[in-house]
Scaffold this active site. Structure first.
Site, PDB file in Angstrom:
ATOM      1  N   HIS A   1      39.769  90.916 -29.512  1.00  0.00           N
ATOM      2  CA  HIS A   1      40.558  90.734 -28.294  1.00  0.00           C
ATOM      3  C   HIS A   1      41.235  92.024 -27.830  1.00  0.00           C
ATOM      4  CE1 HIS A   1      40.517  86.787 -30.429  1.00  0.00           C
ATOM      5  NE2 HIS A   1      40.132  86.390 -29.228  1.00  0.00           N
TER       6      HIS A   1
ATOM      7  N   ASP B   1      42.911  93.210 -31.798  1.00  0.00           N
ATOM      8  CA  ASP B   1      42.306  92.801 -33.067  1.00  0.00           C
ATOM      9  C   ASP B   1      40.794  92.936 -32.962  1.00  0.00           C
ATOM     10  OD1 ASP B   1      41.387  90.569 -31.692  1.00  0.00           O
ATOM     11  OD2 ASP B   1      42.690  89.132 -32.716  1.00  0.00           O
TER      12      ASP B   1
ATOM     13  N   SER C   1      40.030  81.978 -25.983  1.00  0.00           N
ATOM     14  CA  SER C   1      41.150  82.803 -26.441  1.00  0.00           C
ATOM     15  C   SER C   1      41.597  83.845 -25.426  1.00  0.00           C
ATOM     16  CB  SER C   1      40.789  83.505 -27.756  1.00  0.00           C
ATOM     17  OG  SER C   1      39.611  84.279 -27.606  1.00  0.00           O
TER      18      SER C   1
END
Length: 369
Positions: free
Chosen positions: A336, A333, A43
C-alpha cells in the site's frame, strides 16, 4: 495524566469525525443539497470496516505504525494516514466518511463507507475473511431501506441520485491468484477471468443504479505488479515487476473502460469518472524524486528485500523494520502507498488530470452536477 489526556483527545477526535462543527447531522444536510459519498472496495478505500469483522491480522491495519502520520493511532486504514476517500471527502467539503460496520453508526446524511480490505469482485477472493463486493452492496441496500423509512421513497431516491459512489475493486482478484495458484484463475484464460471480475462490477453498478445511483467514480490501473511484495515473488527475478499481474491490470482497465461506455449508452443519466492511475503511479515509482520522494521501490514498513514481506505492524507474528521518514517513501507497507501518494493521486482525480480521467468526468464535476 498523559494517558487520560490522550484518551480525551481520541474521544474528541472521533466525535469530530461524526459530528462536524460546521454543519449538524440530520435533515439540514439534505436541505443544503450536499452530495453524499458512498464508498465500496478494498484496502485502498477501507477506513476501518475490517476492524469489526472476524478475520485474521493479515486483513487488518489496526496496529501501530498504521495511521501514525495523520491520526496518530491506527484506524484500520492500510497506510500511515489518510486514504483516497478521505481526501475526496475533504475536497467535497464533507466530513470523513465512517465505516459502515462501526458500532452505533446509523446516520447516513453524508454517506458511508462499505469497503473491506482484501475484498474482491469475486466472492472466491479471500472468501470467509473479508466482505466481497456483493456483500458490500447488500449493506448498501440495507442503508437504502433505512433512508426510505426515514425520508420517504421520493426523498430517499433523490438523495441517492445526487450522491457520488466511489468504487475500487479488482486488485485482490488479480493479486491473490498469482500468489496462491488459485484453481479458478488457472482454469480460465486471462480474458475470461477479467470478464468475470468486470461482469460482477457491472452487475453491482446496475444494482446501485436501480436504487437511484447516477454518479460513479472508479479507481483503476494501480500498478500491482510493481508493489514491493511482487518484486520478491520470483527468486530468479528479484526486483522485477510481475509481468503477469501487470498484464491483468492493464486488461482490466481496458475492459472496464469499454464497459462503462456501454453502460452510459444504456442507463439514462449515468455519469462517471474513470481514473486510471497506472501512468502517474508507475512514473512515481520509477522517478520518485520528480514527485518529492526518495524511495520508490522499497516499502517504509515491512521486512526482507524491499521490505516486501507483509510483516508491518506485527502481521504474521513477525518482526518488522520501519523507515525513519515515511514522507520520503512511495510505499508504506508491502502492498500500500503512503498518505502523500494518496493525496497526490486524489488531487489528480478530483481536478481531472488528462492522463488520469481521460475522456470521463473528474470527481469535482460529479459533485457539482
Amino acid at each position: 495524566m498523559a494517558s487520560s489526556r490522550l484518551h480525551i483527545f481520541v474521544l474528541a477526535f472521533c466525535a469530530s469525525l461524526l459530528f462536524p462543527s460546521n454543519c449538524s447531522h440530520g435533515d439540514s444536510g439534505l436541505q443544503e443539497k450536499r452530495a453524499a459519498l458512498f464508498v465500496f472496495g478494498d484496502s485502498l478505500f477501507d477506513v476501518g470496516n475490517n476492524n469489526y469483522i472476524n478475520t485474521t491480522i493479515s486483513f487488518k491495519a489496526n496496529n501501530w505504525p498504521y495511521g501514525e502520520t495523520f491520526f496518530k493511532y491506527p484506524t484500520g486504514r492500510a497506510s500511515d494516514g489518510r486514504l483516497i476517500p478521505d481526501f475526496i471527502a475533504e475536497y467535497a467539503k464533507l466530513p470523513f466518511i465512517p465505516p459502515y460496520l462501526q458500532p452505533g453508526f446509523n446516520n447516513y446524511t453524508y454517506g458511508v463507507n462499505f469497503a473491506s480490505a482484501g475484498g474482491g469482485a469475486l466472492s472466491e477472493t479471500h472468501q470467509g475473511f473479508v466482505k466481497d463486493l456483493k456483500t458490500q452492496v447488500s449493506y448498501f441496500k440495507n442503508v437504502e431501506k433505512q433512508l426510505r423509512h426515514k425520508l420517504g421513497d421520493a426523498r430517499a431516491y433523490t438523495f441517492l441520485s445526487e450522491a457520488v459512489y466511489l468504487i475500487s475493486i479488482g486488485s485482490n482478484d488479480y493479486y491473490t491468484p498469482v500468489l496462491t495458484n488459485s484453481s479458478l484463475f488457472a482454469s480460465h484464460s486471462h480474458e475470461e477471468y477479467v470478464g468475470m471480475v468486470v461482469g460482477n462490477l457491472t452487475d453491482v453498478i446496475k444494482e446501485i443504479y436501480k436504487k437511484g445511483g447516477r454518479k460513479f467514480g472508479f479507481a483503476n490501473g494501480v500498478p500491482l505488479g510493481c508493489i514491493p511484495s511482487m518484486r520478491i515473488l520470483k527468486p530468479e527475478n528479484i526486483g522485477a515487476c510481475s509481468e503477469e499481474v501487470t498484464a491483468l491490470v492493464k486488461l482490466h482497465s481496458r475492459v472496464v473502460a469499454k464497459g462503462l461506455l456501454k453502460l452510459k449508452s444504456q442507463l439514462h443519466g449515468f455519469r462517471y469518472s474513470n481514473a486510471n492511475f497506472y501512468t502517474p503511479l508507475t512514473d512515481t515509482i520509477n522517478n520518485p524524486s520528480k514527485y518529492g520522494f526518495k524511495e520508490g521501490k522499497m516499502a517504509c514498513c515491512g521486512s526482507g528485500l524491499y521490505r516486501g514481506i507483509m510483516s508491518c505492524g506485527g502481521k504474521r507474528g513477525s518482526e518488522f523494520q520501519l523507515c525513519d521518514n515515511v514522507t520520503e517513501y512511495v510505499f508504506f507497507d508491502s502492498s500500500h502507498p503512503t498518505e502523500r501518494v494518496y493525496q497526490q493521486i486524489s488531487k489528480l482525480w478530483w481536478s481531472g488530470s488528462p492522463n488520469v480521467t481521460k475522456t470521463s468526468n473528474n470527481l469535482k464535476e460529479l459533485f457539482e452536477v
